[in-house]
Design a protein around this motif. Structure first.
Motif, PDB file in Angstrom:
ATOM      1  N   GLY A 137      -5.054   1.856   0.194  1.00 33.00           N
ATOM      2  CA  GLY A 137      -5.835   1.227   0.952  1.00 33.00           C
ATOM      3  C   GLY A 137      -6.734   1.826   1.662  1.00 33.00           C
ATOM      4  O   GLY A 137      -6.966   3.200   1.806  1.00 33.00           O
ATOM      5  N   LEU A 138      -7.983   1.316   1.834  1.00 28.44           N
ATOM      6  CA  LEU A 138      -9.178   1.776   2.255  1.00 28.44           C
ATOM      7  C   LEU A 138      -9.972   0.790   3.471  1.00 28.44           C
ATOM      8  O   LEU A 138      -9.818  -0.235   3.536  1.00 28.44           O
ATOM      9  CB  LEU A 138     -10.248   1.825   1.069  1.00 28.44           C
ATOM     10  N   GLY A 139     -10.481   1.517   4.357  1.00 24.76           N
ATOM     11  CA  GLY A 139     -11.152   0.820   5.391  1.00 24.76           C
ATOM     12  C   GLY A 139     -12.860   0.677   5.060  1.00 24.76           C
ATOM     13  O   GLY A 139     -13.060   1.062   4.079  1.00 24.76           O
ATOM     14  N   THR A 161      -2.975   5.371   2.281  1.00 19.78           N
ATOM     15  CA  THR A 161      -4.058   4.931   3.121  1.00 19.78           C
ATOM     16  C   THR A 161      -5.256   5.989   3.274  1.00 19.78           C
ATOM     17  O   THR A 161      -4.563   7.200   3.901  1.00 19.78           O
ATOM     18  CB  THR A 161      -3.904   4.127   4.411  1.00 19.78           C
ATOM     19  N   TYR A 162      -6.285   5.992   2.843  1.00 20.09           N
ATOM     20  CA  TYR A 162      -7.253   7.244   2.696  1.00 20.09           C
ATOM     21  C   TYR A 162      -8.261   6.901   3.848  1.00 20.09           C
ATOM     22  O   TYR A 162      -9.097   5.789   3.791  1.00 20.09           O
ATOM     23  CB  TYR A 162      -7.917   7.373   1.554  1.00 20.09           C
ATOM     24  N   ASP A 163      -8.531   7.897   4.758  1.00 15.54           N
ATOM     25  CA  ASP A 163      -9.406   7.701   5.735  1.00 15.54           C
ATOM     26  C   ASP A 163     -10.421   8.636   5.661  1.00 15.54           C
ATOM     27  O   ASP A 163     -11.100   8.812   6.825  1.00 15.54           O
ATOM     28  CB  ASP A 163      -8.723   7.589   7.130  1.00 15.54           C
ATOM     29  N   VAL A 179       0.967  -1.134  -0.136  1.00  9.20           N
ATOM     30  CA  VAL A 179       0.115  -0.009   0.101  1.00  9.20           C
ATOM     31  C   VAL A 179       0.838   1.227   0.042  1.00  9.20           C
ATOM     32  O   VAL A 179       1.831   1.377   0.914  1.00  9.20           O
ATOM     33  CB  VAL A 179      -0.960   0.072   1.142  1.00  9.20           C
ATOM     34  N   SER A 223     -10.124  -3.467  -0.246  1.00  9.50           N
ATOM     35  CA  SER A 223      -9.831  -2.768   0.895  1.00  9.50           C
ATOM     36  C   SER A 223      -8.378  -2.323   0.248  1.00  9.50           C
ATOM     37  O   SER A 223      -7.728  -1.484   0.921  1.00  9.50           O
ATOM     38  CB  SER A 223      -9.371  -3.826   2.120  1.00  9.50           C
ATOM     39  N   LYS A 224      -7.876  -2.810  -0.740  1.00  9.12           N
ATOM     40  CA  LYS A 224      -6.641  -2.440  -1.609  1.00  9.12           C
ATOM     41  C   LYS A 224      -6.948  -2.375  -3.011  1.00  9.12           C
ATOM     42  O   LYS A 224      -7.205  -3.493  -3.524  1.00  9.12           O
ATOM     43  CB  LYS A 224      -5.470  -3.371  -1.049  1.00  9.12           C
TER      44      LYS A 224
END
Length: 658
Positions: free
Chosen positions: A153-155, A134-136, A131, A169-170
């Protein structure tokens, strides 16, 4: 609506030399300055289709530290920091509306950075792909290396918000902003943007001024639009947020509807990064704000001086971006600025009205009633061109403006009335025009008296805009009982009482205007205006008019209806007979208007002969006029550029000064 004064040779010597009012009576500073309307949002003051233009030009822009430096180059969505300049700053990642029930759909995201609004196609990343970011849901600055592809990357919350299938998620996307690749363009090799120019060039009027040649278009009004909408800190975060939300819905595909389409918002159109750069002043995306440029539009406007008389096809003004990033901005702002066509058209029409009135003033050998110390008083072509004070002041009320109620908005009224003043007229009842000029046209210039340099000086020191006590139909007809069984004979008595009340109430005023066609204009002029009836306990109409004449005051008769070509000479003929003491005696002999031998000289003499014959005169001056030009008729109905000449010609043909 415009109105024409007739049977006048100019106003009396007004209070041009009067002292200024006491300081405590001066105009408040708030009338000359103040904040612009907070509802103005320059981002949304354009044509809707222009929201899509920033991606259509043959150039695109990347910050210097992200441009190509040899080899194959694809403009990256995410670029690293370099030479002290920041890496790409991601504002947000948003979904691209699509039918989530369509299993065959391409998965796309909108990545909004400080440089781009990029649409990327994503696909599930391989298990071994590391990754990169990562985007939050929060903004971030890219701190990685230059890469041809990015793994995101994603939650679970972001997967749902971005309308991606469960388990994504990726995801991986090609790190290239396709919107900046101008394939086939020879202007985009270095992604340096460019400078764009929008020109405002008036064309010839198709009908109204079709016979005019040379310089005849009056350039006016640009300063208002600039100061109201473009100057200062006009771009803010709040306005960007409002525009972002509006454009996201407004520009969305109409087929995008229903619960499967993320409520139909499409964020791919709005160049948020460019507008954000205007707020920060960081045009080159270095990460270093420039507070002095905060919220300021990066444009330059070059224009002719307002008031310039120009020919069709001559550029009035042009707009240029001052930084190559904003090549799309001049055309974007064009929609607002081309609205200057309206004040220019009104100013041009006012000038043509004045030229027509001046022509008939020359033909009827009008004279200004101003003191000769202010200049030559004869209306000749040479004196009109010179525009000395005696001639200038004589014309300030020749054409009046009552346009407030006849236009589409308060702003239109402001612009139209302000444009009316450009021809030297001073009688606008459209209050919005003077207020606008006080606010936006108050420059000062060293060595130039304020009475000339600013509208405030003109307004306060020279009384360069004015209105007068004036009746309207309701203030007259409300005196009468107009019920079905009322005695019509009493209408006349009631109207007479209304007339005398109006004159009495404003007897000290320099000018009073009295609408007289509430019931019957012919009866009013024949019987009421010259009446010596004082049975209502006050002075008679005739006595008050005589008093006003003796004091050098102006009284206006307003017919407000009828065909001016017919009614004006008829009304003046009646007034000449019933109020003869208000008319000038011993008119000055006529002088040659045209040079000897000129073809028009013979025509003019022939017309004079016909006018004299109609009046039973063998020779002499046939153009009758009121003493001191103090009794006038104010014509409203039917006054237009294509009729005013006929009205004035009718006056001359019937032996009256125009």
């Amino acid at each position: 609506k415009i109105c024409l004064f007739v049977a006048s040779a100019g106003p009396l010597c007004r209070a041009e030399l009067q002292q200024r009012r006491p300081e405590d009576m001066a105009l408040p500073a708030s009338m000359m300055s103040g904040a612009t309307n907070p509802k103005n949002n320059i981002i949304l003051m354009t044509d809707g289709y222009k929201f899509s233009h920033h991606k259509q030009y043959p150039v695109s822009w990347m910050p210097p530290h992200a441009r190509p430096c040899g080899g194959d180059y694809a403009p990256p969505v995410l670029f690293p920091a370099k030479d002290g300049a920041s890496g790409a700053q991601v504002h947000s990642i948003r979904p691209v509306p699509t039918n989530i029930d369509d299993a065959s759909r391409a998965l796309k995201l909108t990545i909004i950075t400080n440089v781009a609004t990029a649409v990327v196609t994503v696909q599930p990343a391989a298990e071994g792909d590391a990754v990169d970011i990562t985007y939050d849901g929060k903004p971030f600055t890219y701190s990685g290396e230059a890469k041809s592809s990015i793994v995101l990357g994603l939650g679970e919350a972001q997967i749902a918000a971005l309308k991606l299938p469960a388990g994504c998620s990726k995801v991986k996307f090609v790190n290239c902003d396709e919107s900046k690749l101008k394939r086939g363009s020879a202007l985009n090799d270095n992604f340096e943007g460019g400078y764009n120019v929008s020109y405002f060039t008036p064309r010839a009027y198709a009908d109204m001024f079709a016979d005019l040649t040379g310089d005849h278009i009056v350039f006016f009004g640009l300063q208002y639009f600039m100061k109201e909408y473009l100057v200062g800190e006009v771009v803010t975060e709040e306005k960007i947020d409002a525009a972002d939300a509006f454009i996201g819905r407004y520009m969305a595909d109409v087929r995008i509807a229903g619960p499967n389409f993320v409520d139909g918002y499409d964020y791919t159109m709005f160049p948020r990064g460019d507008w954000e750069a205007m707020v920060s002043g960081d045009y080159d995306a270095t990460g270093k704000p420039s507070p002095e440029r905060k919220g300021v539009l990066p444009i330059k406007i070059e224009a002719l001086p307002e008031g310039t008389i120009q020919a069709p096809g001559v550029c009035s003004f042009k707009i240029t971006n001052t930084h190559p990033r904003f090549f799309w901005l001049p055309n974007f702002l064009e929609t607002l600025l081309v609205q200057v066509w309206y004040p220019m058209s009104v100013a041009t029409q006012a000038r043509e009205f004045k030229k027509t009135i001046q022509a008939y003033s020359i033909l009827s050998q009008r004279k200004s009633n101003m003191p000769e110390a202010l200049g030559a008083t004869e209306f000749t072509e040479a004196n009109i061109v010179e525009d000395n004070l005696a001639i200038h002041i004589a014309q300030v009320f020749d054409l009046l403006d009552f346009g407030y109620r006849g236009v589409s908005s308060h702003e239109t009224a402001s612009l139209g009335s302000a444009a009316y003043y450009t021809s030297g007229f001073e009688g606008s009842d459209t209050v919005a025009g003077s207020r606008m000029l006080l606010h936006y046209y108050n420059a000062t210039k060293e060595g130039v008296p304020s009475i000339i340099a600013s509208y405030k000086g003109c307004f306060e020191e020279a009384h360069g805009a004015t209105s007068v006590p004036a009746a309207e139909h309701s203030t007259i007809t409300s005196w009468a009982d107009v019920s079905p069984n009322a005695d019509a004979v009493l209408y006349e008595k009631a109207e007479y009482n209304a007339f005398t009340n109006m004159i009495k109430q404003y007897m000290p005023s320099f000018c009073v205007s009295l609408v007289s066609d509430g019931f019957n204009i012919w009866n009013a002029v024949t019987c009421l205006w010259p009446s010596d009836d004082n049975s209502n306990g006050g002075d008679s109409m005739k006595a008050m008019l005589s008093e006003r004449l003796a004091k050098g005051q102006l009284t206006l008769i307003r017919p407000d209806s009828g065909e001016g070509i017919e009614t004006l000479p008829q009304l003046l003929t009646i007034l000449y007979n019933v109020l003869n003491d208000h008319w000038q005696k011993d008119l000055e002999p006529l002088k040659p208007v045209f040079p000897a031998g000129d073809a028009y000289a013979a025509k003019y003499d022939a017309v004079l002969g016909k006018i004299r014959a109609k009046l039973g005169m063998a020779d002499g001056n046939p153009f009758r006029r009121c003493a001191g030009q103090q009794l006038r008729v104010l014509q409203g109905d039917g006054v237009a550029l294509d009729t005013v000449g006929d009205m004035l010609a009718s006056l001359l043909a019937n032996g009256f000064c125009a």
